[in-house]
Design a protein around this motif. Structure first.
Motif, PDB file in Angstrom:
ATOM      1  N   ASN A 295       0.877  -1.138  -0.237  1.00  0.00           N
ATOM      2  CA  ASN A 295      -0.077   0.047   0.116  1.00  0.00           C
ATOM      3  C   ASN A 295       0.828   1.214   0.082  1.00  0.00           C
ATOM      4  OD1 ASN A 295      -2.842  -1.038   0.356  1.00  0.00           O
ATOM      5  ND2 ASN A 295      -1.784  -2.099   1.979  1.00  0.00           N
ATOM      6  N   TRP A 303      -4.286   3.496   8.621  1.00  0.00           N
ATOM      7  CA  TRP A 303      -5.239   3.138   7.475  1.00  0.00           C
ATOM      8  C   TRP A 303      -6.691   3.748   7.888  1.00  0.00           C
ATOM      9  CZ3 TRP A 303      -7.990  -2.213   6.425  1.00  0.00           C
ATOM     10  CH2 TRP A 303      -8.919  -2.109   5.362  1.00  0.00           C
ATOM     11  N   GLU A 359      -6.814  -5.853   1.446  1.00  0.00           N
ATOM     12  CA  GLU A 359      -6.537  -6.458   0.122  1.00  0.00           C
ATOM     13  C   GLU A 359      -8.173  -6.324  -0.452  1.00  0.00           C
ATOM     14  OE1 GLU A 359      -3.850  -7.810  -1.445  1.00  0.00           O
ATOM     15  OE2 GLU A 359      -2.949  -6.450   0.153  1.00  0.00           O
ATOM     16  N   ARG A 362      -8.603  -2.559  -1.534  1.00  0.00           N
ATOM     17  CA  ARG A 362      -7.810  -2.388  -2.454  1.00  0.00           C
ATOM     18  C   ARG A 362      -8.271  -2.938  -3.920  1.00  0.00           C
ATOM     19  NH1 ARG A 362      -2.705  -3.646  -4.520  1.00  0.00           N
ATOM     20  NH2 ARG A 362      -2.615  -5.445  -3.138  1.00  0.00           N
ATOM     21  N   LYS A 367      -6.969   1.489  -4.409  1.00  0.00           N
ATOM     22  CA  LYS A 367      -5.849   1.983  -3.238  1.00  0.00           C
ATOM     23  C   LYS A 367      -6.443   2.324  -2.030  1.00  0.00           C
ATOM     24  CE  LYS A 367      -5.823   7.014  -4.060  1.00  0.00           C
ATOM     25  NZ  LYS A 367      -4.972   8.179  -4.469  1.00  0.00           N
ATOM     26  N   LEU A 368      -5.671   2.488  -0.912  1.00  0.00           N
ATOM     27  CA  LEU A 368      -6.331   2.694   0.471  1.00  0.00           C
ATOM     28  C   LEU A 368      -5.948   4.120   0.738  1.00  0.00           C
ATOM     29  CD1 LEU A 368      -5.126  -0.295   2.635  1.00  0.00           C
ATOM     30  CD2 LEU A 368      -7.318  -0.269   1.037  1.00  0.00           C
TER      31      LEU A 368
END
Length: 375
Positions: A295, A303, A359, A362, A367-368
Motif C-alpha cells: 500500500n 489506515w 486487500e 484495495r 488503493k487505500l
C-alpha cells in the motif's frame, strides 16, 4: 530527469539571529536542514533562502524546495523562499534584510496567517507546520513545537501520554550538553541490557525501573536527532536495531526468571508461551511490512481510525510492559507473561484480519486512503 541528475539547489540565509534553537544558531540549523536535503552552498540553479529572524518546521523547507518560485511569509515578510534565478534571489534577500514584503516578481506567495496546509507524506494527512519569529521570548515555544512536530506518527499509549513532557526536558538537557543521539542510544542500550539481566534474576521491579529509563531514552534519542538535525544512517541502524532485537529477550528472561519466585512454568507451558510470544512478535512485524509494501509505504496503523486506536495498545513492548506491571501488583509475574502471550495472539489475529480486509478494499477501490487525510 532523475533525482541524481537534477541541478543542485543552493542554501542561503539572510540575517544573523543570536537566539539559539536546540543549542544551535538558527543559521547552523538551516544549514544542516539544507545539507540533509542535498542543498549546496552555491549554485546557478536556484536557491532556497531562509530569513534568520524566523524558525520553521523542516516540513516547510521540503515543501518550498519542491516548489520553485514559492515564498512563505509572515506579516508579509518572506520567511522562506525558493528563488529560481539570481534576480529573484536578490529580490528575496532585500525584502528579508529590510523586513518588508516583496515588491513585484512572479512568485507564489503563501501567507502563513491564512492557515495553509501541506501533506505529511508519512501519515497521509494535511497539516500546518509551525512558523514563528525566533526571539528569546519565543524560543521555548518554538522548541516545544519543534519537539512535538519531530514525529507525529501514531504510537503506543505510554509514548503518547505518559512521558512526552519528561522526554522533552531530557532532550533539551542533552542538546545543551552537546550530546549526540548516538550517545543517548548507547546509554539506553546499557539500560536495556541491565534490565534483561534483572529479569533473568527475577528482579522484576528493578528490571522494570531500568527498562522505563531505557524506554524514555528511546524517545529522547530520536527526538534529539530530528530536533538538532543530526540523524545518520548508523544512528538509525543502532536505534532501530536495538528496538527490533531486544523485546524477545525481555520476554524470554522474564519467563526464565520465574524460577526465583517459585512460579516457573512447566516445560510444555514454557514452549507454548514462547511460541505464542516470539512467533507472534515476528508474524506481527511481517504483517505490518507486507501491508506497507502492498500500500505504497502506508503503515497499517494509519489506515482507519480503529487501526490508530489499536496501535495504542497492540502487543508491542510498551503495552506488554503495562500488562507485566499490573501482574506485579498482585505479585504474580507468571500471570503477566501468560497474559502477554494471549494478547500477542489476539493482536496478531487482528492484524491478519486487517491485512485481509485491506486487500479486499484495495481490490475494489484500487488503493487505500488513510483516515488522517480525510476532511
Amino acid at each position: 530527469m532523475t533525482e541524481s541528475t537534477k541541478p543542485a539547489v543552493a542554501m542561503a540565509s539572510v540575517g544573523d539571529n543570536p537566539t539559539p534553537i536546540w543549542g544551535l544558531s538558527n543559521r547552523e540549523r538551516t544549514r544542516r536542514i539544507g545539507a540533509a536535503n542535498g542543498l549546496v552552498p552555491q549554485s546557478d540553479s536556484g536557491a532556497v533562502i531562509a530569513n534568520d529572524d524566523f524558525a520553521w518546521d523542516p516540513a516547510w523547507f521540503r515543501h518550498v524546495l519542491a516548489n520553485p518560485g514559492m515564498v512563505l511569509t509572515m506579516g508579509g515578510v518572506p520567511a522562506l523562499a525558493h528563488a529560481r534565478t539570481p534576480a529573484e534571489a536578490e529580490q528575496v534577500c532585500a525584502a528579508m534584510a529590510e523586513s518588508r514584503a516583496l515588491a513585484g516578481g512572479d512568485f507564489e506567495v503563501i501567507a502563513y496567517e491564512s492557515g495553509p496546509t501541506i501533506e505529511n507524506k508519512q501519515l497521509r494527512k494535511r497539516e500546518t507546520p509551525f512558523l514563528m519569529p525566533l526571539t528569546p521570548e519565543t524560543i521555548r515555544t518554538i522548541e516545544r513545537a519543534s519537539y512535538f512536530g519531530a514525529y507525529k506518527g501514531v504510537t503506543d499509549i505510554l509514548t503518547k501520554y505518559l512521558w512526552p513532557e519528561v522526554a522533552l526536558v531530557l532532550t533539551r538537557i542533552a542538546a545543551k550538553l552537546g550530546m549526540t543521539p548516538n550517545m543517548v542510544t548507547a546509554i539506553g542500550a546499557v539500560m536495556c541490557v541491565y534490565a534483561t539481566y534483572m529479569f533473568a534474576l527475577g528482579n522484576y521491579w528493578t528490571g522494570m525501573a531500568v527498562g522505563l529509563v531505557f524506554m524514555v531514552l528511546d524517545t529522547v534519542d530520536g527526538k534529539l536527532a530530528r530536533c538538532t538535525v543530526t540523524s545518520s544512517w548508523w544512528g538509525n541502524i543502532f536505534d532501530h536495531g536495538i528496538d527490533l532485537v531486544h523485546p524477545p529477550f525481555w520476554w524470554w528472561f522474564w519467563t526464565t526468571g520465574l524460577v526465583y519466585w517459585g512460579l516457573e512454568l512447566s516445560p510444555e507451558n514454557f514452549v507454548s508461551i514462547m511460541i505464542a510470544i516470539q512467533g507472534g512478535y515476528v508474524l506481527q512485524r511481517v504483517i505490518e511490512g507486507v501491508f506497507m509494501r502492498r500500500n505504497g509505504r502506508m503503515h497499517i496503523h494509519v489506515w482507519r481510525r480503529f487501526d490508530s486506536w489499536f496501535r495504542l495498545i497492540t502487543a508491542r513492548r510498551n503495552p506488554n510492559m503495562v500488562i507485566l506491571f499490573v501482574s506485579m501488583l498482585f505479585a504474580r509475574p507468571d500471570w503477566g507473561i501468560v497474559a502477554v502471550a494471549w494478547w500477542t495472539v489476539v493482536s496478531c489475529a487482528i492484524h491478519a484480519i486487517r491485512l485481509l480486509q485491506a486487500e479486499i478494499v484495495r481490490g475494489r477501490d484500487g488503493k487505500l486512503t488513510s483516515w488522517l487525510s480525510e476532511g
